[in-house]
Design a protein around this motif. Structure first.
Motif, PDB file in Angstrom:
ATOM      1  N   ARG A 191       0.692  -1.199   0.279  1.00  0.00           N
ATOM      2  CA  ARG A 191      -0.078  -0.131  -0.137  1.00  0.00           C
ATOM      3  C   ARG A 191       0.777   1.171   0.072  1.00  0.00           C
ATOM      4  O   ARG A 191       0.495   2.153  -0.941  1.00  0.00           O
ATOM      5  CB  ARG A 191      -1.033   0.115   1.287  1.00  0.00           C
ATOM      6  N   CYS A 192       1.906   1.081   0.757  1.00  0.00           N
ATOM      7  CA  CYS A 192       2.740   2.457   0.995  1.00  0.00           C
ATOM      8  C   CYS A 192       3.349   2.588  -0.753  1.00  0.00           C
ATOM      9  O   CYS A 192       3.286   3.572  -0.924  1.00  0.00           O
ATOM     10  CB  CYS A 192       3.822   2.025   1.960  1.00  0.00           C
ATOM     11  N   ARG A 193       4.007   1.677  -1.189  1.00  0.00           N
ATOM     12  CA  ARG A 193       4.528   1.907  -2.402  1.00  0.00           C
ATOM     13  C   ARG A 193       3.548   2.259  -3.556  1.00  0.00           C
ATOM     14  O   ARG A 193       3.937   3.220  -4.329  1.00  0.00           O
ATOM     15  CB  ARG A 193       5.053   0.502  -2.824  1.00  0.00           C
ATOM     16  N   ALA A 194       2.327   1.908  -3.626  1.00  0.00           N
ATOM     17  CA  ALA A 194       0.997   2.316  -4.420  1.00  0.00           C
ATOM     18  C   ALA A 194       0.913   3.663  -3.879  1.00  0.00           C
ATOM     19  O   ALA A 194       0.459   4.416  -4.962  1.00  0.00           O
ATOM     20  CB  ALA A 194      -0.164   1.446  -4.036  1.00  0.00           C
ATOM     21  N   HIS A 195       0.993   4.336  -2.874  1.00  0.00           N
ATOM     22  CA  HIS A 195       0.762   5.659  -2.509  1.00  0.00           C
ATOM     23  C   HIS A 195       1.843   6.527  -2.841  1.00  0.00           C
ATOM     24  O   HIS A 195       1.760   7.605  -2.425  1.00  0.00           O
ATOM     25  CB  HIS A 195      -0.041   5.758  -1.234  1.00  0.00           C
ATOM     26  N   GLY A 196       3.196   5.866  -2.911  1.00  0.00           N
ATOM     27  CA  GLY A 196       4.370   6.811  -2.900  1.00  0.00           C
ATOM     28  C   GLY A 196       4.858   7.335  -1.444  1.00  0.00           C
ATOM     29  O   GLY A 196       5.760   7.987  -1.494  1.00  0.00           O
ATOM     30  N   PHE A 197       4.559   6.257  -0.544  1.00  0.00           N
ATOM     31  CA  PHE A 197       5.332   6.511   0.854  1.00  0.00           C
ATOM     32  C   PHE A 197       6.599   5.741   1.010  1.00  0.00           C
ATOM     33  O   PHE A 197       6.415   4.404   0.713  1.00  0.00           O
ATOM     34  CB  PHE A 197       4.021   6.283   1.882  1.00  0.00           C
ATOM     35  N   PRO A 198       7.744   6.190   1.135  1.00  0.00           N
ATOM     36  CA  PRO A 198       8.953   5.401   1.299  1.00  0.00           C
ATOM     37  C   PRO A 198       8.687   4.330   2.670  1.00  0.00           C
ATOM     38  O   PRO A 198       8.165   4.877   3.596  1.00  0.00           O
ATOM     39  CB  PRO A 198      10.027   6.383   1.449  1.00  0.00           C
ATOM     40  N   THR A 199       9.568   3.123   2.506  1.00  0.00           N
ATOM     41  CA  THR A 199       9.229   2.311   3.354  1.00  0.00           C
ATOM     42  C   THR A 199      10.661   1.822   3.778  1.00  0.00           C
ATOM     43  O   THR A 199      11.514   1.583   3.264  1.00  0.00           O
ATOM     44  CB  THR A 199       8.513   1.218   3.163  1.00  0.00           C
ATOM     45  N   ALA A 200      10.732   1.425   5.210  1.00  0.00           N
ATOM     46  CA  ALA A 200      11.931   0.830   5.765  1.00  0.00           C
ATOM     47  C   ALA A 200      11.775  -0.368   6.695  1.00  0.00           C
ATOM     48  O   ALA A 200      10.346  -0.371   6.965  1.00  0.00           O
ATOM     49  CB  ALA A 200      12.916   1.538   6.348  1.00  0.00           C
ATOM     50  N   ALA A 201      12.529  -1.462   6.897  1.00  0.00           N
ATOM     51  CA  ALA A 201      12.272  -2.232   7.775  1.00  0.00           C
ATOM     52  C   ALA A 201      13.258  -2.626   8.862  1.00  0.00           C
ATOM     53  O   ALA A 201      14.465  -2.292   8.523  1.00  0.00           O
ATOM     54  CB  ALA A 201      12.170  -3.718   7.006  1.00  0.00           C
ATOM     55  N   ALA A 202      12.620  -3.186   9.994  1.00  0.00           N
ATOM     56  CA  ALA A 202      13.597  -3.398  11.078  1.00  0.00           C
ATOM     57  C   ALA A 202      13.322  -4.984  11.516  1.00  0.00           C
ATOM     58  O   ALA A 202      12.262  -5.322  11.609  1.00  0.00           O
ATOM     59  CB  ALA A 202      13.213  -2.613  12.159  1.00  0.00           C
TER      60      ALA A 202
END
Length: 474
Positions: free
Chosen positions: A228-239
């Motif tokens: 969803r974040c990718r589709a809306h253009g929000f950058p993401t990170a993982a821990a």
């Protein structure tokens, strides 16, 4: 030649750092020399910089600022500033960002939660208290905030807090979440407000995430949130936390996260405080075991074509896709002036505010023994400004490498002192909750255990093979 201050910037100052520029779009604060500030003061659209009374030094400073977009050429009389842009001085020490737990509650039951959020150990402050925190952030000139928990999205007033932060000009840079409540509606509402923050999600390994998080379907929810974040253009990170059960899926996990559009991942060993005390038999690893896992993975990351933009293996090794040959190892912390170098640059720029209002150097201390936290102030008792002026908190984040050496005679004689610079304070307090200046033996082990030359050897060989395989074209 007439100049005006770009409307994007605000003029601000703090104790010991009086010449600051705030980028209101990002919340980033930059500091300039006095000559630059003098040039800005003349840049009102009414003073001609070609006049002889303007010194060559100030003219040069104006040209430099214009090259960076801070000043803009304008016509005479068109340089008026908004009241918000005018200089304001904050009578406290500078902090770039607040990492704020807006709740101590969570909708998951993570087996390793160091702050025992499943049982809401730190509770949740009221809406009015949360607004008070936001007011205090603004009064101290903190222009960036990262929202975390517990699970921050469970607050029923979450979007009201977002609006309050925006009203104060505070930029939300990151939301830390388990992903279960990252919906299209949430992202639409953030977009409508012009909020374009990053989302950092926990993801503890392909096939193991549900087990660690204590909720069936947690892995699927995290994957959906990334999508969803990718589709809306929000950058993401993982821990990702690593323990014995999931250590063999690190490579697969990073690959799959890359396919989901995740831009960076940071790994750490599982914390041994809080909830994990009941699960330690499930596979806590020694630091040397962790380091071997990291070392084994470095060539695999390059072999897979650097599947994500940035990899951070728990402070042991990190590298960006943009510069695959410029990998980082701990020795690059090298300190040249122990009297001036802070033990931890991160805590010197960021304050952690716990779910119950305690000001701490970092989130790791939220899970530390009560004796480690007892002297740190609470902003509801003395106010954030006092915390950032004269408090036990300020004393701790101001400690220098020389203070650490004085408190640890054996470390003072160590050949690696100016490279390890004391290691991590959270890790030190895990070992001895009464000794803030104690040694961090995990970091110490990287140097004394001979891991640095091994990292360099393995990574250099991996880089050589990678560049030979993909070429060096940009």
């Amino acid at each position: 030649m007439f100049y005006r201050l770009n409307p994007r910037f605000l003029l601000r100052g703090w104790q010991r750092l009086p010449y600051g520029l705030v980028d209101r779009e990002t919340g980033v604060v930059s500091f300039v020399y006095k000559r630059h500030f003098d040039a800005i003061n003349f840049a009102t659209g009414t003073i001609d910089f070609d006049l002889p009374l303007i010194s060559p030094e100030v003219c040069k400073a104006a040209e430099e600022l214009a090259s960076f977009g801070v000043l803009e050429p304008c016509k005479r009389g068109e340089g008026a500033r908004s009241p918000e842009q005018e200089y304001r001085f904050f009578d406290n020490r500078f902090i770039q960002c607040a990492h704020w737990s807006i709740t101590g509650k969570c909708n998951f039951r993570c087996k390793h939660c160091f702050m025992s959020a499943p049982d809401a150990k730190f509770g949740e402050i009221s809406h009015e208290q949360a607004l008070d925190v936001i007011d205090q952030l603004a009064e101290c000139g903190i222009y960036q905030v990262e929202l975390t928990g517990g699970e921050p999205l469970i607050r029923s007033d979450f979007m009201e807090l977002v609006d309050a932060l925006r009203e104060k000009g505070i930029v939300i840079t990151n939301i830390y979440t388990n992903g279960a409540l990252v919906t299209d509606k949430l992202l639409d509402e953030l977009e409508a407000r012009g909020v374009r923050c990053a989302f950092t999600l926990s993801f503890d390994g392909v096939g193991w995430h549900d087990w660690m998080r204590g909720i069936p379907g947690a892995e699927a929810m995290a994957r959906k949130a990334f999508e969803r974040c990718r589709a809306h253009g929000f950058p993401t990170a993982a821990a990702m936390v690593i323990f014995d059960k999931n250590k063999d899926v690190l490579r697969e996990t990073v690959r799959e996260l890359g396919e989901l559009g995740v831009q960076s991942i940071k790994t750490n060993p599982v914390a041994t405080e809080g909830e994990w005390e009941e699960h330690e038999d499930d596979g806590t690893l020694t630091m040397d075991e962790m380091y071997q896992i990291y070392l084994d993975y470095i060539p695999q990351f390059y072999e897979d074509g650097l599947p994500i933009n940035f990899l951070d293996l728990g402070g042991f090794f990190n590298v960006s896709r943009a510069y695959p040959e410029r990998f980082w190892v701990p020795v690059e912390h090298h300190c040249t002036d122990p009297e001036r170098t802070c033990l931890c640059t991160s805590v010197r720029n960021q304050v952690y505010i716990s779910a119950d209002g305690q000001a701490l150097p970092c989130m790791a201390l939220a899970g530390s023994a009560d004796v480690a936290r007892k002297d740190f102030p609470n902003i509801f008792d003395i106010g954030l400004k006092a915390c950032l002026t004269d408090s036990h908190y300020m004393k701790c984040i101001d400690y220098r490498v020389s203070d650490f050496a004085a408190a640890n005679p054996e470390c003072a004689e160590c050949e690696y002192l100016l490279s390890c610079i004391g290691g991590c304070r959270g890790a030190a307090l895990d070992e001895d909750p009464t000794f803030y200046l104690g040694p961090d033996h995990a970091t110490c082990g990287i140097f004394k255990g001979g891991w640095i030359p091994r990292i360099n050897e393995v990574a250099s060989a991996a880089v050589e093979r990678y560049l030979a395989g993909v070429g060096t074209e940009s």
